[in-house]
Design a protein around this motif. Structure first.
Motif, PDB file in Angstrom:
ATOM      1  N   LEU A  60       0.827  -1.206   0.000  1.00 22.60           N
ATOM      2  CA  LEU A  60       0.000   0.000   0.000  1.00 22.60           C
ATOM      3  C   LEU A  60       0.861   1.255   0.000  1.00 22.60           C
ATOM      4  O   LEU A  60       0.522   2.254  -0.641  1.00 22.60           O
ATOM      5  N   TYR A  61       1.980   1.211   0.716  1.00 22.51           N
ATOM      6  CA  TYR A  61       2.890   2.362   0.727  1.00 22.51           C
ATOM      7  C   TYR A  61       3.406   2.639  -0.684  1.00 22.51           C
ATOM      8  O   TYR A  61       3.474   3.800  -1.113  1.00 22.51           O
ATOM      9  N   MET A  62       3.786   1.580  -1.396  1.00 23.98           N
ATOM     10  CA  MET A  62       4.305   1.752  -2.746  1.00 23.98           C
ATOM     11  C   MET A  62       3.234   2.333  -3.675  1.00 23.98           C
ATOM     12  O   MET A  62       3.531   3.159  -4.551  1.00 23.98           O
ATOM     13  N   LEU A  63       1.985   1.903  -3.492  1.00 21.53           N
ATOM     14  CA  LEU A  63       0.903   2.453  -4.310  1.00 21.53           C
ATOM     15  C   LEU A  63       0.794   3.956  -4.118  1.00 21.53           C
ATOM     16  O   LEU A  63       0.574   4.713  -5.070  1.00 21.53           O
ATOM     17  N   SER A  64       0.967   4.386  -2.869  1.00 23.21           N
ATOM     18  CA  SER A  64       0.893   5.815  -2.573  1.00 23.21           C
ATOM     19  C   SER A  64       2.144   6.550  -3.030  1.00 23.21           C
ATOM     20  O   SER A  64       2.058   7.606  -3.661  1.00 23.21           O
ATOM     21  N   ALA A  65       3.322   5.993  -2.709  1.00 26.26           N
ATOM     22  CA  ALA A  65       4.591   6.663  -2.999  1.00 26.26           C
ATOM     23  C   ALA A  65       4.799   6.876  -4.500  1.00 26.26           C
ATOM     24  O   ALA A  65       5.389   7.876  -4.916  1.00 26.26           O
ATOM     25  N   PHE A  66       4.314   5.940  -5.317  1.00 29.84           N
ATOM     26  CA  PHE A  66       4.504   6.055  -6.762  1.00 29.84           C
ATOM     27  C   PHE A  66       3.260   6.598  -7.468  1.00 29.84           C
ATOM     28  O   PHE A  66       3.092   6.406  -8.673  1.00 29.84           O
ATOM     29  N   SER A  67       2.391   7.261  -6.680  1.00 32.44           N
ATOM     30  CA  SER A  67       1.213   7.961  -7.228  1.00 32.44           C
ATOM     31  C   SER A  67       0.336   7.046  -8.083  1.00 32.44           C
ATOM     32  O   SER A  67      -0.144   7.437  -9.154  1.00 32.44           O
ATOM     33  N   LEU A  68       0.096   5.829  -7.594  1.00 33.37           N
ATOM     34  CA  LEU A  68      -0.734   4.881  -8.326  1.00 33.37           C
ATOM     35  C   LEU A  68      -2.195   4.916  -7.881  1.00 33.37           C
ATOM     36  O   LEU A  68      -2.994   4.086  -8.307  1.00 33.37           O
ATOM     37  N   LEU A  69      -2.526   5.874  -7.012  1.00 33.49           N
ATOM     38  CA  LEU A  69      -3.903   5.998  -6.531  1.00 33.49           C
ATOM     39  C   LEU A  69      -4.605   7.224  -7.103  1.00 33.49           C
ATOM     40  O   LEU A  69      -5.687   7.578  -6.664  1.00 33.49           O
ATOM     41  N   SER A  70      -3.977   7.849  -8.080  1.00 32.95           N
ATOM     42  CA  SER A  70      -4.511   9.097  -8.633  1.00 32.95           C
ATOM     43  C   SER A  70      -5.836   8.899  -9.362  1.00 32.95           C
ATOM     44  O   SER A  70      -6.537   9.876  -9.657  1.00 32.95           O
ATOM     45  N   PHE A  71      -6.201   7.653  -9.665  1.00 32.63           N
ATOM     46  CA  PHE A  71      -7.462   7.388 -10.358  1.00 32.63           C
ATOM     47  C   PHE A  71      -8.658   7.550  -9.430  1.00 32.63           C
ATOM     48  O   PHE A  71      -9.805   7.633  -9.888  1.00 32.63           O
ATOM     49  N   LEU A  72      -8.433   7.614  -8.132  1.00 35.94           N
ATOM     50  CA  LEU A  72      -9.521   7.723  -7.171  1.00 35.94           C
ATOM     51  C   LEU A  72     -10.197   9.085  -7.254  1.00 35.94           C
ATOM     52  O   LEU A  72      -9.557  10.088  -7.573  1.00 35.94           O
ATOM     53  N   PRO A  73     -11.493   9.141  -6.961  1.00 40.38           N
ATOM     54  CA  PRO A  73     -12.186  10.440  -6.926  1.00 40.38           C
ATOM     55  C   PRO A  73     -11.537  11.362  -5.908  1.00 40.38           C
ATOM     56  O   PRO A  73     -11.091  10.913  -4.845  1.00 40.38           O
ATOM     57  N   LYS A  74     -11.474  12.647  -6.216  1.00 39.57           N
ATOM     58  CA  LYS A  74     -10.766  13.587  -5.353  1.00 39.57           C
ATOM     59  C   LYS A  74     -11.377  13.674  -3.956  1.00 39.57           C
ATOM     60  O   LYS A  74     -10.691  14.036  -2.995  1.00 39.57           O
ATOM     61  N   GLU A  75     -12.671  13.321  -3.829  1.00 37.23           N
ATOM     62  CA  GLU A  75     -13.335  13.393  -2.530  1.00 37.23           C
ATOM     63  C   GLU A  75     -12.764  12.393  -1.531  1.00 37.23           C
ATOM     64  O   GLU A  75     -12.814  12.623  -0.323  1.00 37.23           O
ATOM     65  N   ILE A  76     -12.236  11.274  -2.024  1.00 36.93           N
ATOM     66  CA  ILE A  76     -11.717  10.254  -1.108  1.00 36.93           C
ATOM     67  C   ILE A  76     -10.220  10.012  -1.281  1.00 36.93           C
ATOM     68  O   ILE A  76      -9.624   9.241  -0.530  1.00 36.93           O
ATOM     69  N   PHE A  77      -9.612  10.669  -2.279  1.00 31.69           N
ATOM     70  CA  PHE A  77      -8.192  10.413  -2.552  1.00 31.69           C
ATOM     71  C   PHE A  77      -7.307  10.707  -1.340  1.00 31.69           C
ATOM     72  O   PHE A  77      -6.479   9.890  -0.950  1.00 31.69           O
ATOM     73  N   SER A  78      -7.467  11.897  -0.757  1.00 34.50           N
ATOM     74  CA  SER A  78      -6.608  12.299   0.363  1.00 34.50           C
ATOM     75  C   SER A  78      -6.725  11.324   1.524  1.00 34.50           C
ATOM     76  O   SER A  78      -5.727  10.936   2.135  1.00 34.50           O
ATOM     77  N   PHE A  79      -7.963  10.910   1.821  1.00 38.89           N
ATOM     78  CA  PHE A  79      -8.214   9.980   2.923  1.00 38.89           C
ATOM     79  C   PHE A  79      -7.548   8.634   2.668  1.00 38.89           C
ATOM     80  O   PHE A  79      -6.794   8.123   3.493  1.00 38.89           O
TER      81      PHE A  79
END
Length: 213
Positions: A60-79
């Motif tokens: 999960l850290y790698m998904l975040s560190a390499f910006s692989l979660l950018s597809f998520l809606p902005k309303e829940i991305f930060s969370f």
């Protein structure tokens, strides 16, 4: 921070309710993230549980560190991004608590810390602190520092100094910016701009006033 917004580094332009429920100001985002980390990752119960939890945390850290979660809606991305980014350190702390410190690893604590210092210098000069490399650096730093602290607690006896620090670590962490910023604002308002005065007064306020509070 709201009243003296013109005299601090990061102005707080929104009101208190917005700050509490919509966009928490630093460092209070930490409390919200910590709450959800407790919910998604309960206490470690076994060795296998710890290994699985650490493996999931790294992924999960790698998904975040390499910006692989950018597809998520902005309303829940930060969370979601904050949960993924910090879960590994939450689990790492629980794993250390579960397994304890083995004296046979003492030398590796020292090696880890100095290896961190060396790699950090390389990262600074080469501008290479990105993604997974940042994770390795942070892990080495944590492993080395926690090993040193663990050695202080020999035979599970807490020294008086560590007892005082452990009691006030959280309030100092949570409130130091408010008091430091407040002192800085007051000094500027009365015309004091001396760097040594600001530095000494700010540091003193950062520790003493949260403890007093």
């Amino acid at each position: 921070k709201y009243v003296f917004s013109s005299n601090i580094n990061s102005a707080q332009e929104e009101g208190l309710l917005y700050t509490l429920f919509v966009n928490p100001m630093a460092p209070y985002w930490f409390l919200y993230t910590l709450l959800f980390l407790f919910l998604v990752s309960p206490i470690i119960k076994s060795k296998i549980d710890a290994i699985i939890r650490i493996a999931v945390g790294i992924v999960l850290y790698m998904l975040s560190a390499f910006s692989l979660l950018s597809f998520l809606p902005k309303e829940i991305f930060s969370f979601v991004n904050s949960i993924c980014y910090y879960l590994i350190w939450f689990v790492f702390g629980m794993a250390i608590s579960y397994f304890g410190f083995d004296k046979r690893f003492k030398k590796w604590f020292i090696v880890s810390f100095f290896l961190f210092l060396g790699l950090k210098l390389i990262a600074i000069f080469k501008m290479a602190e990105i993604g997974g490399f940042s994770f390795v650096l942070t892990f080495l730093a944590c492993f080395g520092i926690l090993g040193f602290v663990g050695d202080i607690y020999k035979n599970n006896k807490q020294t008086p100094i560590m007892y005082i620090l452990s009691r006030y670590t959280m309030p100092i962490f949570l409130m130091h910016t408010i008091f430091a910023g407040g002192i800085r604002s007051v000094l500027l308002k009365i015309g004091i701009t001396s760097l040594p005065v600001h530095l000494i007064a700010g540091l003193a306020a950062s520790f003493a006033l949260p403890i007093l509070a």
